[in-house]
Design a protein around this motif. Structure first.
Motif, PDB file in Angstrom:
ATOM      1  N   HIS A 179     105.379  19.459 -14.239  1.00 25.76           N
ATOM      2  CA  HIS A 179     104.745  18.299 -14.864  1.00 25.76           C
ATOM      3  C   HIS A 179     103.266  18.314 -14.486  1.00 25.76           C
ATOM      4  CE1 HIS A 179     105.179  14.646 -17.119  1.00 25.76           C
ATOM      5  NE2 HIS A 179     104.751  13.868 -16.145  1.00 25.76           N
ATOM      6  N   TYR A 180     102.435  18.759 -15.414  1.00 25.65           N
ATOM      7  CA  TYR A 180     100.988  18.856 -15.216  1.00 25.65           C
ATOM      8  C   TYR A 180     100.634  19.634 -13.939  1.00 25.65           C
ATOM      9  CZ  TYR A 180     101.016  15.247 -18.806  1.00 25.65           C
ATOM     10  OH  TYR A 180     101.231  14.549 -19.972  1.00 25.65           O
ATOM     11  N   PRO A 181     101.041  20.903 -13.846  1.00 25.96           N
ATOM     12  CA  PRO A 181     100.673  21.690 -12.662  1.00 25.96           C
ATOM     13  C   PRO A 181      99.160  21.839 -12.554  1.00 25.96           C
ATOM     14  CG  PRO A 181     101.487  23.123 -14.401  1.00 25.96           C
ATOM     15  CD  PRO A 181     101.733  21.713 -14.861  1.00 25.96           C
ATOM     16  N   GLY A 182      98.629  21.566 -11.367  1.00 24.26           N
ATOM     17  CA  GLY A 182      97.173  21.534 -11.217  1.00 24.26           C
ATOM     18  C   GLY A 182      96.557  22.834 -10.740  1.00 24.26           C
ATOM     19  N   GLU A 442      91.825  32.466 -24.845  1.00 28.68           N
ATOM     20  CA  GLU A 442      91.746  31.107 -25.369  1.00 28.68           C
ATOM     21  C   GLU A 442      93.112  30.658 -25.876  1.00 28.68           C
ATOM     22  OE1 GLU A 442      89.079  30.912 -28.755  1.00 28.68           O
ATOM     23  OE2 GLU A 442      89.309  33.055 -29.086  1.00 28.68           O
ATOM     24  N   GLY A 443      93.163  29.411 -26.332  1.00 23.68           N
ATOM     25  CA  GLY A 443      94.413  28.868 -26.838  1.00 23.68           C
ATOM     26  C   GLY A 443      95.254  28.173 -25.795  1.00 23.68           C
ATOM     27  N   LEU A 444      94.664  27.823 -24.654  1.00 15.61           N
ATOM     28  CA  LEU A 444      95.379  27.128 -23.588  1.00 15.61           C
ATOM     29  C   LEU A 444      95.168  25.623 -23.708  1.00 15.61           C
ATOM     30  CD1 LEU A 444      94.343  29.600 -20.755  1.00 15.61           C
ATOM     31  CD2 LEU A 444      96.560  29.506 -21.904  1.00 15.61           C
ATOM     32  N   LYS A 445      95.903  24.847 -22.895  1.00 16.19           N
ATOM     33  CA  LYS A 445      95.832  23.387 -22.943  1.00 16.19           C
ATOM     34  C   LYS A 445      95.344  22.847 -21.597  1.00 16.19           C
ATOM     35  CE  LYS A 445      99.315  22.670 -26.539  1.00 16.19           C
ATOM     36  NZ  LYS A 445     100.566  21.947 -26.917  1.00 16.19           N
ATOM     37  N   GLU A 446      94.036  22.716 -21.508  1.00 14.13           N
ATOM     38  CA  GLU A 446      93.362  22.220 -20.307  1.00 14.13           C
ATOM     39  C   GLU A 446      93.792  22.975 -19.052  1.00 14.13           C
ATOM     40  OE1 GLU A 446      92.767  18.058 -19.760  1.00 14.13           O
ATOM     41  OE2 GLU A 446      92.066  17.773 -21.816  1.00 14.13           O
ATOM     42  N   PRO A 447      93.600  24.290 -19.022  1.00 17.91           N
ATOM     43  CA  PRO A 447      93.924  25.057 -17.810  1.00 17.91           C
ATOM     44  C   PRO A 447      93.037  24.613 -16.655  1.00 17.91           C
ATOM     45  CG  PRO A 447      92.558  26.363 -19.281  1.00 17.91           C
ATOM     46  CD  PRO A 447      92.925  25.112 -20.041  1.00 17.91           C
ATOM     47  N   ALA A 465     100.163  22.036 -20.870  1.00 17.22           N
ATOM     48  CA  ALA A 465     101.343  22.680 -21.460  1.00 17.22           C
ATOM     49  C   ALA A 465     102.505  22.699 -20.470  1.00 17.22           C
ATOM     50  CB  ALA A 465     101.014  24.103 -21.902  1.00 17.22           C
ATOM     51  N   HIS A 466     102.301  22.168 -19.265  1.00 16.09           N
ATOM     52  CA  HIS A 466     103.351  22.059 -18.242  1.00 16.09           C
ATOM     53  C   HIS A 466     103.946  23.427 -17.917  1.00 16.09           C
ATOM     54  CE1 HIS A 466     103.055  17.788 -19.154  1.00 16.09           C
ATOM     55  NE2 HIS A 466     103.333  18.060 -20.418  1.00 16.09           N
ATOM     56  N   ARG A 467     103.078  24.403 -17.696  1.00 17.36           N
ATOM     57  CA  ARG A 467     103.604  25.741 -17.458  1.00 17.36           C
ATOM     58  C   ARG A 467     102.630  26.573 -16.625  1.00 17.36           C
ATOM     59  NH1 ARG A 467     102.719  28.953 -23.263  1.00 17.36           N
ATOM     60  NH2 ARG A 467     100.449  28.633 -23.387  1.00 17.36           N
ATOM     61  N   ILE A 468     103.193  27.635 -16.035  1.00 16.35           N
ATOM     62  CA  ILE A 468     102.414  28.692 -15.409  1.00 16.35           C
ATOM     63  C   ILE A 468     102.574  29.933 -16.275  1.00 16.35           C
ATOM     64  CG2 ILE A 468     102.106  30.131 -13.360  1.00 16.35           C
ATOM     65  CD1 ILE A 468     101.397  27.199 -12.895  1.00 16.35           C
ATOM     66  N   VAL A 469     101.457  30.584 -16.565  1.00 11.94           N
ATOM     67  CA  VAL A 469     101.530  31.793 -17.387  1.00 11.94           C
ATOM     68  C   VAL A 469     100.852  32.935 -16.650  1.00 11.94           C
ATOM     69  CG1 VAL A 469     101.548  30.472 -19.533  1.00 11.94           C
ATOM     70  CG2 VAL A 469      99.367  31.294 -18.617  1.00 11.94           C
TER      71      VAL A 469
END
Length: 646
Positions: A179-182, A442-447, A465-469
């Motif tokens: 949930h919103y990993p910082g 690009e194409g990420l959500k507020e990394p 995006a609530h994820r780690i990539v």
């Protein structure tokens, strides 16, 4: 220049023209809120001071849940990205905002209420008139006492509603493993440390996503002890030292230590209180109040701390538990040079390589570099508090937008260009003072964070995006976490009933000062004259101390105080002039709106009766306009002080 008393004369403007309403299914009007005390919170979600206000408002909402009191957020965005209702909705989820929010993308409501800085609180009486306009971070007990006073007054004059307003709020949702990993950090053994910020916990996992350690139950709060029982509040940056993971526990204003061998969490810096003043010298870390530590970086045996809330870089020595301020005056601005004279604006990301500490200075959308041997700062990319953009090329212009993360590499510096949703790379450029910036993904959500593994893999906390990539050769793959226990939700300690605090609130931002349309200060040394007037039949006690504390609440990059705090002796009589000395830098535009917040402590007496005196305190917001041409050396304001109580 006359002041205009708030009571009965200033009707609260309507909230129409909001482009969207969030957390509710319909627009809300001030008219339908008649009978209730309304607390308007003017904020923008990038702002660390605004984040400091949210826990206070949450507590107010819970304390007064049975009273006709409602909090409404008015989101007036600073950055372009912050004007998007979908992004604001994500911020509401990230910060746990539980009240209605009006999206004021063109700052129409902001202008109606005469707001000049983030955050600002407006309290509206049940009869629809403005009771106070308070910039900055309100003290919980003062705001609570002020609301309690307005409730009591409305109950007496018959304008108070019998119950809270009937407004249905949308429930907060959470259906993801993260949930919103910082932040994300690579540990020496190759495992990943993830701050699962929205779940108020920290995870350690294998690169394939298998979670092996979970620190924090998910309940929001502060608690040391076994990892499964510990509590965090919005943890962010991390670093590894001596067999333990150190965590910037941002909204607990603390640094925590997670011992992976014993499975114990301890607090090693901070006392969970929001700091007001930094330590003057090196001190025991657990005795110092921190201010929103956002990232950590180990260099040798020292952990550098991005202290976002005080706009500084601190140092923490884990071996002896000491802490001090390393860089930054505390003024929110962009100033290079010697570390002790430098200025920062919400530093949020750190990375070190070859003796250079790289910093993501988020509010200036800048990448800064500290030479740890020479103790000097220079800016690699970025220009100032209100200069931002999205571009590539030579880094002498605004090419970034609220960047939160950096990772130093052999090639240059990877940047989490958060509000642009991109990863960028800064590289030195021969013959250029600034270097160059290129978009590499690009194409990420507020990394908010990027980390580099020894095999060249990038790991990114794709926060919204609530994820780690992981990114390898330009190809993205999501890491699917498994074996993490479900996160508990809610506060660690339920809110209990309370008695109204016995806090004096007379003079708390009830005086409204107005600045004529053509008045302003020109560049150079100048001043703001506050001319105090006591009510008829009273006077200031001759020889009594008048204490003045001032701060710049808007445009601290251009307006500076010569003496933020000073005292003087009252000359006696019904009038006293207070001279607040300022220095104005050349404005980059013809006119710029700035603001001071001034607190005055004084003693007033009945005229001719020195035995009947009482101390008074006044909080006042002072509008200041900066002009590039035709300005004055000083501005004058008349202020009527409160009557001496019988």
């Amino acid at each position: 220049m006359k002041t205009r008393p708030a009571k009965g004369q200033n009707q609260a403007p309507e909230l129409d023209n909001a482009v969207a309403w969030l957390n509710v299914d319909r627009p809300i009007t001030m008219r339908e809120l008649r009978g209730s005390v309304v607390v308007l919170d003017f904020w923008t979600y990038c702002c660390i001071n605004c984040m400091h206000v949210l826990p206070t408002l949450r507590e107010i909402e819970h304390r007064h849940r049975a009273d006709p009191v409602i909090v409404i957020g008015v989101h007036s965005g600073k950055f372009n990205a912050e004007r998007d209702p979908d992004r604001i909705r994500e911020a509401i989820g990230r910060y746990g905002v539980e009240h209605p929010v009006a999206v004021d993308d063109d700052m129409t409501i902001w202008s109606r209420y005469g707001i000049r800085s983030w955050p600002s609180i407006v309290v509206v009486r049940p009869d629809g008139t403005i009771a106070a306009v308070a910039p900055g971070e309100p003290e919980l007990e003062v705001l609570d006492a002020f609301i309690t006073r307005e409730l009591a007054a409305a109950r007496t004059d018959g304008t108070l509603a019998a119950a809270p307003p009937d407004i249905d709020l949308a429930p907060l949702t959470d259906a993801t493993p993260l949930h919103y990993p910082g932040k994300i950090d690579l540990l020496p053994d190759g495992r990943l440390a993830i701050s699962d910020s929205g779940h108020h916990r920290v995870l350690i996992c294998e690169r394939d996503g298998e979670v092996v350690i979970t620190a924090g139950s998910g309940l929001r709060g502060w608690a040391d002890g076994p990892v499964e029982e510990a509590a965090f509040d919005d943890p962010q940056g991390m670093c590894w030292y001596g067999g333990a993971l150190y965590v910037a526990d941002t909204r607990n204003h603390a640094i925590r230590r997670v011992d992976v061998s014993s499975g114990q969490v301890t607090t090693v810096a901070g006392n969970t209180e929001l700091g007001v003043k930094p330590p003057a010298e090196r001190a025991a870390a657990t005795e110092v109040a921190l201010r929103s530590p956002w990232d950590l970086c180990l260099v040798g045996d020292v952990i550098y701390v991005a202290m976002a809330g005080s706009h500084q870089i601190w140092r923490f020595w884990p071996d002896d538990g000491q802490i001090d301020v390393y860089a930054g005056t505390g003024i929110e601005a962009l100033v290079d040079g010697e570390v002790e004279r430098s200025a920062w604006a919400q530093p949020s990301g750190l990375s070190e390589r070859d003796g250079i500490l790289y910093v993501a200075d988020s509010e200036t959308s800048a990448i800064r570099a500290i030479d740890l041997e020479q103790n000097t700062v220079r800016t690699l990319a970025g220009q100032g508090l209100f200069d931002f953009g999205d571009g590539e090329g030579e880094a002498d212009g605004p090419l970034l937008q609220h960047c939160l993360g950096v990772e130093a590499t052999a090639e240059g510096v990877l940047i989490a260009d958060t509000y642009n949703g991109k990863i960028k790379l800064w590289t030195p450029k021969e013959g250029s003072e600034f270097g160059a910036i290129a978009t590499v993904f690009e194409g990420l959500k507020e990394p908010a964070s990027v980390a580099l593994a020894s095999d060249g893999t990038w790991f990114v906390a794709d926060t919204n995006a609530h994820r780690i990539v992981e990114i390898v050769d330009g190809q993205l793959r999501q890491i699917n976490l498994r074996d993490a226990p479900p996160a508990l939700r809610g506060p660690l300690t339920p809110v209990s009933a309370h008695e109204p605090p016995p806090v004096p609130v007379e003079g708390w931002f009830t005086t409204l000062l107005k600045l004529p349309a053509d008045a302003g200060l020109k560049a150079g040394d100048g001043g703001v004259l506050l001319i105090l007037h006591t009510p008829e039949g009273t006077e200031l006690a001759e020889g009594s101390p008048i204490r003045v504390a001032a701060e710049v609440s808007r445009r601290s990059d251009l307006l500076m105080l010569v003496r933020p705090e000073f005292s003087l002796e009252a000359r006696g009589g019904p009038t006293q002039i207070i001279h607040v000395e300022v220095r104005v830098l050349s404005p980059p535009e013809p006119r710029i709106e700035a603001e001071l917040v001034v607190t005055l402590d004084y003693v007033a007496c009945e005229a001719g009766d020195g035995a009947k005196c009482t101390p008074g305190r006044l909080f006042v917001r002072v509008p200041v306009r900066l002009l590039s041409w035709g300005g004055k050396r000083q501005l004058e304001y008349g202020i009527e002080l409160a009557s001496v109580p019988d």
